[in-house]
Design a protein around this motif. Structure first.
Motif, PDB file in Angstrom:
ATOM      1  N   THR A 174     -42.951  -7.722 -16.403  1.00 51.25           N
ATOM      2  CA  THR A 174     -43.565  -7.773 -17.721  1.00 51.25           C
ATOM      3  C   THR A 174     -44.081  -9.190 -17.947  1.00 51.25           C
ATOM      4  OG1 THR A 174     -41.534  -8.365 -18.902  1.00 51.25           O
ATOM      5  CG2 THR A 174     -41.970  -6.014 -18.596  1.00 51.25           C
ATOM      6  N   VAL A 175     -45.296  -9.271 -18.497  1.00 53.18           N
ATOM      7  CA  VAL A 175     -45.927 -10.567 -18.737  1.00 53.18           C
ATOM      8  C   VAL A 175     -46.350 -10.630 -20.198  1.00 53.18           C
ATOM      9  CG1 VAL A 175     -47.806 -12.109 -18.063  1.00 53.18           C
ATOM     10  CG2 VAL A 175     -46.765 -10.602 -16.345  1.00 53.18           C
ATOM     11  N   ASP A 176     -45.889 -11.657 -20.909  1.00 55.87           N
ATOM     12  CA  ASP A 176     -46.248 -11.818 -22.317  1.00 55.87           C
ATOM     13  C   ASP A 176     -47.755 -12.010 -22.435  1.00 55.87           C
ATOM     14  OD1 ASP A 176     -46.797 -13.529 -24.819  1.00 55.87           O
ATOM     15  OD2 ASP A 176     -44.747 -12.832 -25.137  1.00 55.87           O
ATOM     16  N   ASP A 177     -48.397 -11.199 -23.290  1.00 55.87           N
ATOM     17  CA  ASP A 177     -49.848 -11.240 -23.424  1.00 55.87           C
ATOM     18  C   ASP A 177     -50.340 -12.495 -24.132  1.00 55.87           C
ATOM     19  OD1 ASP A 177     -48.499  -9.758 -25.576  1.00 55.87           O
ATOM     20  OD2 ASP A 177     -50.474  -9.694 -26.497  1.00 55.87           O
TER      21      ASP A 177
ATOM     22  N   THR B 245     -48.508 -15.721 -24.017  1.00 52.28           N
ATOM     23  CA  THR B 245     -48.127 -16.944 -23.315  1.00 52.28           C
ATOM     24  C   THR B 245     -48.322 -16.879 -21.804  1.00 52.28           C
ATOM     25  OG1 THR B 245     -45.833 -16.231 -23.014  1.00 52.28           O
ATOM     26  CG2 THR B 245     -46.369 -17.399 -25.074  1.00 52.28           C
ATOM     27  N   GLY B 246     -48.401 -15.674 -21.253  1.00 52.75           N
ATOM     28  CA  GLY B 246     -48.507 -15.524 -19.807  1.00 52.75           C
ATOM     29  C   GLY B 246     -47.174 -15.667 -19.088  1.00 52.75           C
ATOM     30  N   VAL B 247     -46.087 -15.794 -19.838  1.00 51.76           N
ATOM     31  CA  VAL B 247     -44.753 -15.960 -19.261  1.00 51.76           C
ATOM     32  C   VAL B 247     -44.254 -14.628 -18.701  1.00 51.76           C
ATOM     33  CG1 VAL B 247     -42.328 -16.477 -19.820  1.00 51.76           C
ATOM     34  CG2 VAL B 247     -44.161 -17.884 -20.769  1.00 51.76           C
ATOM     35  N   LYS B 248     -43.724 -14.683 -17.467  1.00 56.36           N
ATOM     36  CA  LYS B 248     -43.087 -13.509 -16.872  1.00 56.36           C
ATOM     37  C   LYS B 248     -41.709 -13.381 -17.500  1.00 56.36           C
ATOM     38  CE  LYS B 248     -45.489 -14.020 -12.491  1.00 56.36           C
ATOM     39  NZ  LYS B 248     -45.346 -14.327 -11.054  1.00 56.36           N
TER      40      LYS B 248
ATOM     41  N   TYR C 117     -37.128 -14.842 -17.406  1.00 50.58           N
ATOM     42  CA  TYR C 117     -37.195 -16.112 -18.113  1.00 50.58           C
ATOM     43  C   TYR C 117     -36.061 -16.295 -19.116  1.00 50.58           C
ATOM     44  CZ  TYR C 117     -38.827 -15.706 -22.990  1.00 50.58           C
ATOM     45  OH  TYR C 117     -38.916 -15.518 -24.327  1.00 50.58           O
ATOM     46  N   ARG C 118     -35.227 -15.328 -19.258  1.00 55.77           N
ATOM     47  CA  ARG C 118     -34.100 -15.416 -20.200  1.00 55.77           C
ATOM     48  C   ARG C 118     -32.805 -15.134 -19.468  1.00 55.77           C
ATOM     49  NH1 ARG C 118     -34.851 -14.391 -26.335  1.00 55.77           N
ATOM     50  NH2 ARG C 118     -36.938 -15.173 -26.542  1.00 55.77           N
TER      51      ARG C 118
END
Length: 142
Positions: A28-31, A33-36, A58-59
């Motif tokens: 899943t990639v935040d739309d 921030t681009g963070v996975k 990332y968490r």
């Protein structure tokens, strides 16, 4: 006769492949921030499609759904279905009539998804507003 059988086979194969191409593991990639963020496994059960978080990226893997309501309240995000009840539509080669849970906000959205250029497009709706995320295939060891 052979050509009719071949055409029928190709048509049916294409319809089944459309369903199966969404199955598997996706990052899943935040739309925004681009963070996975996580790895979600999309699977089929009783003709409906679901997506379960199997790994946090990332968490902390012990993250809990503190803002969720009801039975989901304070449950670990890893192991949680964030996609529920999607139905595949052969005509459009997409999935809809399901829901999408955002574990960070606890909100549940109407949802649809489809595969485009080997990526899973996941869209959540709130009335007429929507957001779309592009999920990428997960490769073991990432």
């Amino acid at each position: 006769m052979k050509s009719i059988s071949l055409i029928t086979f190709l048509f049916l194969s294409h319809a089944v492949l459309g369903q199966d191409e969404a199955l598997g593991k996706w990052i899943t990639v935040d739309d925004k921030t681009g963070v996975k963020k996580s790895v979600v496994e999309v699977y089929e059960e009783d003709g409906k499609y679901y997506g379960k978080v199997i790994k946090m990226i990332y968490r902390d893997s012990t993250m809990r759904c503190t803002k969720c309501l009801g039975d989901l309240k304070d449950r670990p995000v890893v192991g949680m279905n964030i996609i529920s009840g999607m139905k595949y539509h052969k005509r459009n080669r997409d999935f809809s009539k399901g829901t999408l849970l955002n574990p960070e906000s606890g909100k549940i959205y109407k949802a649809e998804m489809w595969v485009e250029n080997d990526k899973l497009m996941v869209r959540g709706y709130l009335m007429i507003f929507y957001r779309t995320q592009t999920w990428i295939p997960y490769k073991e060891g990432e």
